[in-house]
Write an enzyme that holds these catalytic residues in place. Structure first.
Site, PDB file in Angstrom:
ATOM      1  N   TRP A  69       0.736  -1.172  -0.047  1.00 30.96           N
ATOM      2  CA  TRP A  69      -0.044  -0.059  -0.003  1.00 30.96           C
ATOM      3  C   TRP A  69       0.805   1.274  -0.009  1.00 30.96           C
ATOM      4  O   TRP A  69       0.372   2.287  -0.283  1.00 30.96           O
ATOM      5  CB  TRP A  69      -0.990   0.219   1.276  1.00 30.96           C
ATOM      6  CG  TRP A  69      -0.216   0.194   2.692  1.00 30.96           C
ATOM      7  CD1 TRP A  69       0.712  -0.465   2.865  1.00 30.96           C
ATOM      8  CD2 TRP A  69      -0.336   1.247   3.562  1.00 30.96           C
ATOM      9  NE1 TRP A  69       1.289  -0.113   4.255  1.00 30.96           N
ATOM     10  CE2 TRP A  69       0.589   0.997   4.582  1.00 30.96           C
ATOM     11  CE3 TRP A  69      -1.485   2.244   3.714  1.00 30.96           C
ATOM     12  CZ2 TRP A  69       0.544   1.928   5.726  1.00 30.96           C
ATOM     13  CZ3 TRP A  69      -1.486   2.962   4.867  1.00 30.96           C
ATOM     14  CH2 TRP A  69      -0.532   2.562   5.990  1.00 30.96           C
ATOM     15  N   ASP A  70       2.239   1.223   0.408  1.00 30.75           N
ATOM     16  CA  ASP A  70       3.061   2.214   0.171  1.00 30.75           C
ATOM     17  C   ASP A  70       2.745   3.148  -0.866  1.00 30.75           C
ATOM     18  O   ASP A  70       2.871   4.425  -0.861  1.00 30.75           O
ATOM     19  CB  ASP A  70       4.501   1.822   0.177  1.00 30.75           C
ATOM     20  CG  ASP A  70       4.815   1.115   1.393  1.00 30.75           C
ATOM     21  OD1 ASP A  70       4.047   0.267   2.040  1.00 30.75           O
ATOM     22  OD2 ASP A  70       5.883   0.446   1.740  1.00 30.75           O
ATOM     23  N   GLU A  75       1.641  -2.896  12.648  1.00 24.41           N
ATOM     24  CA  GLU A  75       1.592  -4.425  12.727  1.00 24.41           C
ATOM     25  C   GLU A  75       2.128  -4.889  14.026  1.00 24.41           C
ATOM     26  O   GLU A  75       2.478  -6.034  14.306  1.00 24.41           O
ATOM     27  CB  GLU A  75       2.583  -4.648  11.546  1.00 24.41           C
ATOM     28  CG  GLU A  75       2.021  -4.370  10.095  1.00 24.41           C
ATOM     29  CD  GLU A  75       3.335  -4.690   9.131  1.00 24.41           C
ATOM     30  OE1 GLU A  75       4.540  -4.792   9.396  1.00 24.41           O
ATOM     31  OE2 GLU A  75       2.806  -4.585   7.810  1.00 24.41           O
ATOM     32  N   LYS A 129       3.996   0.143  16.232  1.00 22.14           N
ATOM     33  CA  LYS A 129       4.998   0.250  15.181  1.00 22.14           C
ATOM     34  C   LYS A 129       4.971   1.788  14.508  1.00 22.14           C
ATOM     35  O   LYS A 129       5.753   2.235  14.088  1.00 22.14           O
ATOM     36  CB  LYS A 129       4.991  -0.911  14.354  1.00 22.14           C
ATOM     37  CG  LYS A 129       6.083  -0.851  13.225  1.00 22.14           C
ATOM     38  CD  LYS A 129       5.864  -2.064  12.415  1.00 22.14           C
ATOM     39  CE  LYS A 129       7.042  -2.300  11.177  1.00 22.14           C
ATOM     40  NZ  LYS A 129       6.752  -3.260  10.373  1.00 22.14           N
ATOM     41  N   GLN A 130       3.596   2.074  14.262  1.00 24.27           N
ATOM     42  CA  GLN A 130       3.407   3.169  13.632  1.00 24.27           C
ATOM     43  C   GLN A 130       2.032   3.767  13.773  1.00 24.27           C
ATOM     44  O   GLN A 130       1.011   2.789  14.496  1.00 24.27           O
ATOM     45  CB  GLN A 130       3.438   3.101  12.000  1.00 24.27           C
ATOM     46  CG  GLN A 130       2.546   2.149  11.347  1.00 24.27           C
ATOM     47  CD  GLN A 130       2.764   2.049   9.881  1.00 24.27           C
ATOM     48  OE1 GLN A 130       3.913   1.318   9.621  1.00 24.27           O
ATOM     49  NE2 GLN A 130       2.019   2.238   9.078  1.00 24.27           N
TER      50      GLN A 130
END
Length: 776
Positions: A371-372, A497, A609-610
């Site tokens: 998806w980046d 994640e 993680k984000q």
């Protein structure tokens, strides 16, 4: 304790006495082989379809040199010790294709090896303005001959299939020279010699077997053409090589399966400049070898000088539309231009193809697209090179049938796009952090909406966009369910994640809401503006008015978890039920956590993680009040590790938007220096393309304050304190908008047509004569 102050654990600082700051180049002014693993990525060249890592022409010393072709892969069976229904059966890994960059040099019978040669005047320069990697040095042979050597390499931006090298040398005395010009099948000659066996799941699979089978080899004078096929995926590759030399020569062909090469012998008089040009073309598909031979013949007939002219002209055209000038420290300007350079190298020739997470600079993440691309790269392309953005969306459309098949396997309606893939089939073996990331569907829908809003290209919406929107919306309506009066989506993984298989992930639900509502809105528009086309599409897909009404209702009733006591959007329904992460007990060298802890350990803690919610605030600002935005940022920022390379830019933009300049700059630098500083400890495996796109987004959306609303573009500038000015341009709906920003005013002009722009709430009519807006 807050993570936002945690230093990078593996930062690599290139000393300026060896790597001087240059706003248009990355320069190495001495031979330092210890830096080679990093520099093979930093000095890589590419054009989106073809990439060459920054190795030496001698072939050694080396870390992981090679050549990659976007989408050229080998497949392999995924072995599950405990298999279950619906697990993807086949993995895909991009492979190194035969490498033509090695040109050995022997002078008066002495092979030149950098480790042993007497070298002076060492200089390697990646020219960002022209897209060239140049290498020069002077050596003294054991017989006393002084020779100046210069090697220039390019991967042509104007053509998708060509890499070219020129070796030039001048000697102070008469010398004899031998060139050994190789085409090395590194994929199969190096696989038994893996030196680094450390654990890192981000790296590509080591096949441990032969991958490329040579199907043909022809050598005629200075021309070499060879064909290959991959052992399992049965992909075909052709490589054509042509040489030209400005001296009389003798040539000796060497027929070898993995290292076919030419030995070229010549004599050079004192002061004479000897030049060897080597042009290589790659083709895939049917008749690949024949087509590669024809292509390289055509390129050679054009000649290296003309190829160089076309190449540098193409780079000039890119910089004319994409450059960003900052009145700040020169290091920041250099790093920013390198990031922009990498974005173009990843996308210049993608046509209708995807952009892997590492572009074509390395084999990490198996060469998969995620998806980046849609979230972090497409905005840059839509505002600078809209045709490339359209190509990316058309590539996703080419995967739609496989996405439909995947949804059926998951017992859902519509289409489910793969979390990671090369050819459209799901290739993620870890479903908890792979297939469960259903938000990939919404990322594609969001990208369609953003592209259409920026470009005004309704034709793409009618051609392919509405069909993708219909099928992705169907997935959400099928996946979710009503509990009471609200619509819920359970058993999913958001972008973060470090939490997996949760119920009502806020980011996923909000993006699904966007997907559902935009699909219904686009269907209504198509029905009104192109009734016959909509009738044909609706009949083919079986879309009814009742189904459209269902999407609107699901979107309107979407549940978003909220903690009234804390006054924050919850990442998911059970987020506060997890125990806080014991920050004080974890040594700094244990980051990223994913390299040191079993996923089940990480999943039990309230650690990120984000930041999912922070990203939702960036992408969907209308869903959050100013007060809620600040509360969410303050809550989630301290528990975000930054272990993801995608996190820094998102945090930077939202920090800027909420008035936290110090944090905004800290995170911006993290995104900007992700690779030049090796902040994740894996730059050697390839460039973090999404982080480069995120650096562009931080400047445009964060510091210049760009937003899009129903009336067009708006700006709310937040120029960092230590920056004096900022200049860039955007292409919006066919009009170029030039932006010149300093601390007291914003100056805007177009290339001719009128644009209505809002600056800090003030509506401004912009034409080709600059208009100034005071910012005080």
């Amino acid at each position: 304790m807050s993570f936002n102050g945690r230093p990078a654990t593996r930062a690599t600082v290139l000393p300026h006495d060896v790597y001087p700051v240059d706003p248009w180049a990355i320069v190495e002014s001495g031979f330092h082989p210890d830096s080679l693993p990093l520099l093979e990525t930093v000095l890589a060249l590419g054009n989106g379809m073809l990439g060459v890592r920054g190795g030496f022409h001698t072939g050694s010393p080396s870390h992981q040199p090679g050549v990659l072709i976007n989408g050229f892969y080998e497949s392999w069976p995924i072995v599950y010790p405990e298999e279950a229904y619906g697990f993807p059966p086949t993995g895909q890994t991009i492979v190194y294709v035969p490498d033509p960059t090695v040109i050995g040099l022997t002078i008066d019978g002495e092979p030149i090896a950098f480790h042993h040669a007497q070298l002076t005047g060492w200089w390697r320069r990646l020219n960002l303005r022209r897209g060239l990697l140049s290498h020069r040095y002077q050596l003294t042979t054991s017989s006393g001959a002084d020779v100046r050597v210069r090697v220039t390499r390019m991967v042509t931006i104007s053509r998708p299939d060509v890499v070219a090298t020129r070796v030039s040398l001048v000697a102070a005395s008469d010398i004899s020279v031998k060139f050994d010009s190789y085409l090395i099948n590194r994929q199969d000659t190096d696989y038994l010699h893996v030196e680094d066996v450390s654990f890192d799941p981000r790296r590509a699979k080591d096949f441990g077997r032969r991958v490329l089978e040579q199907t043909s080899l022809e050598i005629d004078d200075l021309r070499l053409v060879t064909g290959y096929r991959t052992a399992v995926s049965d992909m075909r590759l052709g490589v054509g090589v042509r040489h030209a030399i400005n001296s009389e020569y003798e040539v000796e062909p060497v027929f070898d399966e993995d290292r076919p090469h030419l030995r070229i012998f010549t004599e050079v008089e004192s002061g004479q400049r000897l030049e060897l040009d080597k042009i290589t073309s790659y083709k895939t598909g049917e008749l690949a070898a024949e087509r590669a031979g024809e292509s390289v013949d055509g390129a050679a007939d054009v000649g290296l000088v003309r190829l160089l002219q076309d190449h540098t002209r193409a780079w000039s055209q890119f910089w004319n539309v994409a450059d960003i000038e900052i009145d700040a420290d020169p290091e920041t300007q250099q790093a920013l231009r390198w990031a922009l350079f990498q974005l173009h190298q990843a996308s210049a020739q993608v046509a209708e193809a995807g952009i892997p997470a590492k572009g074509v600079t390395g084999q990490a993440y198996e060469g998969h697209i995620f998806w980046d691309t849609e979230i972090f790269v497409l905005p840059f392309l839509a505002f600078t090179r809209p045709a490339a953005a359209a190509g990316i969306l058309r590539h996703r459309y080419s995967m739609l049938d496989k996405a439909r098949e995947r949804a059926a396997v998951l017992s859902e309606k519509g289409a489910l796009y793969p979390w990671r893939t090369i050819d459209g089939a799901e290739a993620s073996a870890y479903f908890m952090a792979g297939t469960a990331q259903y938000h990939i569907n919404a990322a594609i829908a969001y990208a369609i909406r953003q592209y259409v809003n920026i470009t005004g290209d309704d034709a793409l919406l009618w051609d392919i966009g509405v069909e993708m929107l219909v099928e992705t919306a169907r997935l959400w309506a099928s996946l979710g369910f009503y509990k009471g009066e609200q619509f819920h989506i359970v058993g999913v993984t958001g972008p973060d994640e470090y939490t997996a298989l949760v119920d009502d992930n806020a980011y996923t639900n909000l993006m699904a809401k966007l997907n559902l509502s935009y699909a219904a809105e686009s269907a209504d528009r198509m029905s009104d503006e192109h009734p016959q086309r909509w009738e044909d599409l609706a009949r083919r897909l079986g879309v009814t008015e009742d189904e459209l009404a269902t999407w609107r209702k699901c979107a309107g009733d979407m549940y978003v978890p909220f903690d009234a006591e804390l006054g924050i959007t919850l990442q998911d329904d059970d987020f506060m039920g997890k125990k806080p992460f014991p920050v004080e007990e974890v040594p700094v060298e244990n980051y990223p956590l994913l390299l040191h802890y079993h996923p089940l350990v990480i999943y039990r803690y309230r650690i990120l993680k984000q930041a999912d919610v922070v990203m939702a605030m960036l992408l969907l600002p209308d869903e959050f009040s100013d007060e809620l935005r600040k509360a969410n940022f303050d809550f989630y920022d301290p528990i975000t590790t930054g272990d993801s390379s995608l996190s820094g830019c998102v945090q930077a933009i939202v920090a800027a938007q909420t008035g936290r300049e110090d944090l905004a700059m800290r995170y911006f630098r993290r995104a900007l220096w992700m690779d030049l500083g090796d902040l994740q400890g894996n730059t050697t495996d390839g460039v973090h393309i999404a982080s480069a796109g995120g650096a562009w987004m931080t400047i445009v959306y964060g510091f210049a304050g760009l937003a899009m609303n129903g009336n067009g573009l708006s700006f709310n500038p937040r120029l960092p304190t230590d920056w004096q000015g900022l200049r860039f341009q955007l292409r919006y709906r066919g009009t170029i908008l030039y932006v010149d920003l300093d601390r007291r005013r914003m100056r805007l002009r177009t290339d001719g047509r009128r644009l209505d722009v809002t600056v800090r709430g003030r509506e401004v009519e912009v034409f080709d004569e600059a208009v100034e807006v005071e910012l005080d």
